[in-house]
Design a protein around this motif. Structure first.
Motif, PDB file in Angstrom:
ATOM      1  N   PHE A   6      25.793  43.878  92.212  1.00 51.50           N
ATOM      2  CA  PHE A   6      26.864  44.807  91.867  1.00 51.50           C
ATOM      3  C   PHE A   6      28.120  43.983  91.570  1.00 51.50           C
ATOM      4  O   PHE A   6      28.711  43.372  92.475  1.00 51.50           O
ATOM      5  N   TYR A 127      30.494  47.945  88.168  1.00 46.80           N
ATOM      6  CA  TYR A 127      31.130  49.095  88.818  1.00 46.80           C
ATOM      7  C   TYR A 127      32.643  48.938  88.766  1.00 46.80           C
ATOM      8  O   TYR A 127      33.167  47.815  88.718  1.00 46.80           O
ATOM      9  N   ASP A 128      33.337  50.069  88.742  1.00 46.67           N
ATOM     10  CA  ASP A 128      34.800  50.082  88.736  1.00 46.67           C
ATOM     11  C   ASP A 128      35.275  49.944  90.178  1.00 46.67           C
ATOM     12  O   ASP A 128      35.138  50.874  90.989  1.00 46.67           O
ATOM     13  N   VAL A 132      35.696  52.930  93.161  1.00 46.73           N
ATOM     14  CA  VAL A 132      34.823  52.881  94.338  1.00 46.73           C
ATOM     15  C   VAL A 132      35.647  52.688  95.605  1.00 46.73           C
ATOM     16  O   VAL A 132      35.340  53.248  96.663  1.00 46.73           O
ATOM     17  N   VAL A 508      26.269  58.840  92.404  1.00 44.49           N
ATOM     18  CA  VAL A 508      26.515  57.980  91.243  1.00 44.49           C
ATOM     19  C   VAL A 508      25.412  58.201  90.218  1.00 44.49           C
ATOM     20  O   VAL A 508      24.329  58.724  90.532  1.00 44.49           O
ATOM     21  N   MET A 525      27.523  51.630  86.599  1.00 42.43           N
ATOM     22  CA  MET A 525      27.532  52.649  87.656  1.00 42.43           C
ATOM     23  C   MET A 525      28.762  53.540  87.492  1.00 42.43           C
ATOM     24  O   MET A 525      29.898  53.067  87.487  1.00 42.43           O
ATOM     25  N   GLN A 526      28.517  54.838  87.353  1.00 38.71           N
ATOM     26  CA  GLN A 526      29.587  55.822  87.210  1.00 38.71           C
ATOM     27  C   GLN A 526      29.503  56.820  88.355  1.00 38.71           C
ATOM     28  O   GLN A 526      28.413  57.144  88.839  1.00 38.71           O
TER      29      GLN A 526
END
Length: 576
Positions: A6, A127-128, A132, A508, A525-526
């Motif tokens: 990730f 991923y943001d 997160v 997610v 990943m949203q």
């Protein structure tokens, strides 16, 4: 075996360095938190990570190396990055390299201490980090229907979200700090903050202290013995305005409490209560400004007396109609006249009381209008109490009719058991057999006949006044429904879901990005936001009143037997 990495999208432009994060062995996953770029001293990096691990209780370590070469990859740099694996000794050692502006990265692993190193398939998940970090992952609401596989997936996601959320200390350093270690993360360009929020935090401390002191005084007065005497205790338990004021007092105590919220749920509850109070007071002030503009209070007071007289006249006409031959029914004239004159006398007393209070109505309404500054819910509760006071004669009519009708129904049922040789055993709460002599049967027959022929007249009065009472109860019930809606609606959570939906995460979803042969699988990943219904269900605030607990069958049974009904509020109970 599949290795999942990730990677925060904010670190894609970071300079070459080492990857720090958490290794989750149960999932064979690596959660990258930041990039430490050159130059650095390994001993200082280890000391810094041990300090972060002590504060956050997250096993943060060096997971691998990151190479971002805008030109052709240098051989010396690649050898140096491989040698870092012997210094920090993490198994497996992850190597991620980006060449130029290419969006397809190379990712590999080294297992120097393994006897049988195996090639692992690597999945690179972007991923943001900001979303997160700020989001709160909610477990499935319907746990009864969720499968074990869904629960296992939720626990895996929770581990990733908790890792980022607990590493808040790691994100408090930016590139402008004069420290030996330079990090790249979502706040590396500067810590995200708001001047207005910081000023409000500073101003809230003395405001909360003053509010706590005032609330302690009010709570002391409320708990004093003065309010426990009969008139005040009776009014406090019967008036919905007092109940609402007590409910809002509890809300103010929660907001001004010095105890820090321990969980996200407690924090959201405080925020929801604060926004609910704020909007409630704002709506109350708007209502108060509308009432006092253009002398609407005076117009309302002038219109109140004609309305009260009109209602009294309609009730008198209704009683005159019942004292005649209503709908062509043959009533018992003697009982009909007694009941009609009895209720007409009560209406006469009520009209006299209203006219006696007429000079003070405008002043009373003027002071009642000022209470709207305490909130729209308080004004609605006062309206409900005013309706209850103005329709008190209808309530009296209903009680008289219900008691008389109930007496006859239970009398007829008791005499009906007498004809069948039965009686009600009070001690054992059951019907037993019993033998009666001739005199008892004769008197029972006379009483049964009298009650049976008087029942239609009593039932008609009971039916009419019950319908009037139900009409008043429905109006009050709609007002209390509106009050409960304002009290229990989690407005802050709804606004947060509308403006920043990622803050309330239900799960997610992964979107497959463009692929290239020989490169690892790339996923994005949203965050799936929580639905509005789930937001209301999760963060709904408790209310002081509750809805009818009786079923429709039980309610109809009470109406048929003449038992008094209070279908909308049960005092002293709370609803979550």
């Amino acid at each position: 075996m599949v290795l999942k990495v990730f990677f925060p999208s904010c670190c894609s432009l970071a300079e070459s360095g080492i990857l720090i994060g958490r290794w989750i062995s149960e999932q064979n996953s690596a959660v990258i938190l930041a990039v430490v770029h050159f130059p650095f001293i390994p001993v200082q990096v280890k000391q810094y990570l041990s300090e972060v691990q002590r504060v956050t209780e997250v096993s943060v370590s060096v997971l691998g190396s990151w190479s971002n070469s805008k030109q052709e990859k240098e051989e010396s740099l690649s050898e140096f990055l491989e040698d870092l694996g012997t210094i920090f000794s993490h198994e497996p050692w992850i190597q991620i390299s980006k060449e130029g502006d290419s969006k397809f990265w190379s990712c590999s692993t080294l297992q120097k201490h393994s006897n049988n190193p195996k090639e692992e398939e690597i999945i690179l998940v972007y991923y943001d980090q900001r979303k997160v970090m700020l989001s709160h992952l909610h477990p499935p609401l319907d746990t009864a229907t969720s499968t074990d596989h869904e629960a296992d997936d939720a626990s895996k996601l929770s581990a990733i979200f908790d890792t980022v959320a607990k590493s808040k200390v790691l994100f408090m350093t930016d590139r402008y700090d004069d420290g030996p270690i330079k990090l790249t993360h979502w706040q590396s360009d500067g810590v995200e903050a708001s001047i207005i929020v910081e000023l409000m935090k500073q101003a809230s401390v003395p405001a909360c202290m003053l509010l706590t002191f005032l609330l302690s005084l009010v709570s002391g007065v409320c708990r004093s013995r003065v309010l426990k005497f009969w008139p005040l205790s009776f009014l406090w338990s019967k008036l919905s305005t007092c109940e609402q004021l007590g409910h809002r007092l509890q809300h103010l105590q929660v907001i001004s409490s010095n105890k820090k919220a321990q969980t996200q749920t407690q924090l959201m509850r405080k925020a929801n209560i604060f926004v609910s109070l704020l909007i409630d007071v704002a709506l109350g002030i708007l209502l108060m400004s509308w009432l006092y503009r253009r002398n609407r209070i005076g117009h309302l007071a002038d219109a109140l007396m004609p309305v009260a007289d009109h209602v009294a006249e309609e009730l008198q006409d209704l009683l005159q109609w019942l004292m005649g031959a209503p709908a062509g029914l043959k009533m018992n004239r003697a009982l009909d006249q007694v009941l009609g004159r009895f209720f007409l006398y009560h209406i006469h007393l009520w009209i006299s009381y209203i006219h006696l209070m007429s000079p003070f109505i405008e002043m009373i309404l003027w002071y009642v209008g000022l209470s709207a500054c305490l909130g729209l819910t308080v004004a609605l509760c006062i309206l409900s109490d005013i309706i209850a006071l103005l329709t008190f004669h209808i309530y009296c009519f209903y009680v008289y009719g219900a008691r008389l009708y109930c007496l006859k129904i239970y009398g007829l049922s008791s005499l009906w058991r007498l004809f069948r040789g039965k009686k009600w055993n009070v001690l054992r709460q059951r019907v037993d057999s019993c033998s009666y002599d001739l005199d008892q049967l004769f008197i029972g027959t006379l009483l049964f006949t009298i009650l049976l022929f008087l029942l239609p007249t009593t039932a008609l009065y009971y039916l009419v006044f019950t319908l009037l009472r139900l009409l008043v109860v429905i109006v009050q019930g709609l007002i209390h429904l509106l009050v409960d809606l304002i009290d229990s609606l989690p407005l802050y959570s709804i606004i947060l879901r509308l403006c920043r939906s990622y803050r309330l995460a239900a799960g997610v979803k992964f979107r497959v990005l463009e692929q290239q042969d020989g490169k690892p699988l790339r996923l994005l990943m949203q965050i799936n936001p929580l639905s509005y219904g789930s937001v209301v269900q999760t963060y709904r605030l408790p209310t002081y009143s509750c809805y009818p607990k009786d079923s429709w069958t039980s309610l109809c049974k009470k109406l048929f037997l003449g038992e008094l009904i209070y279908p909308w509020k049960h005092k002293g109970e709370k609803q979550d």
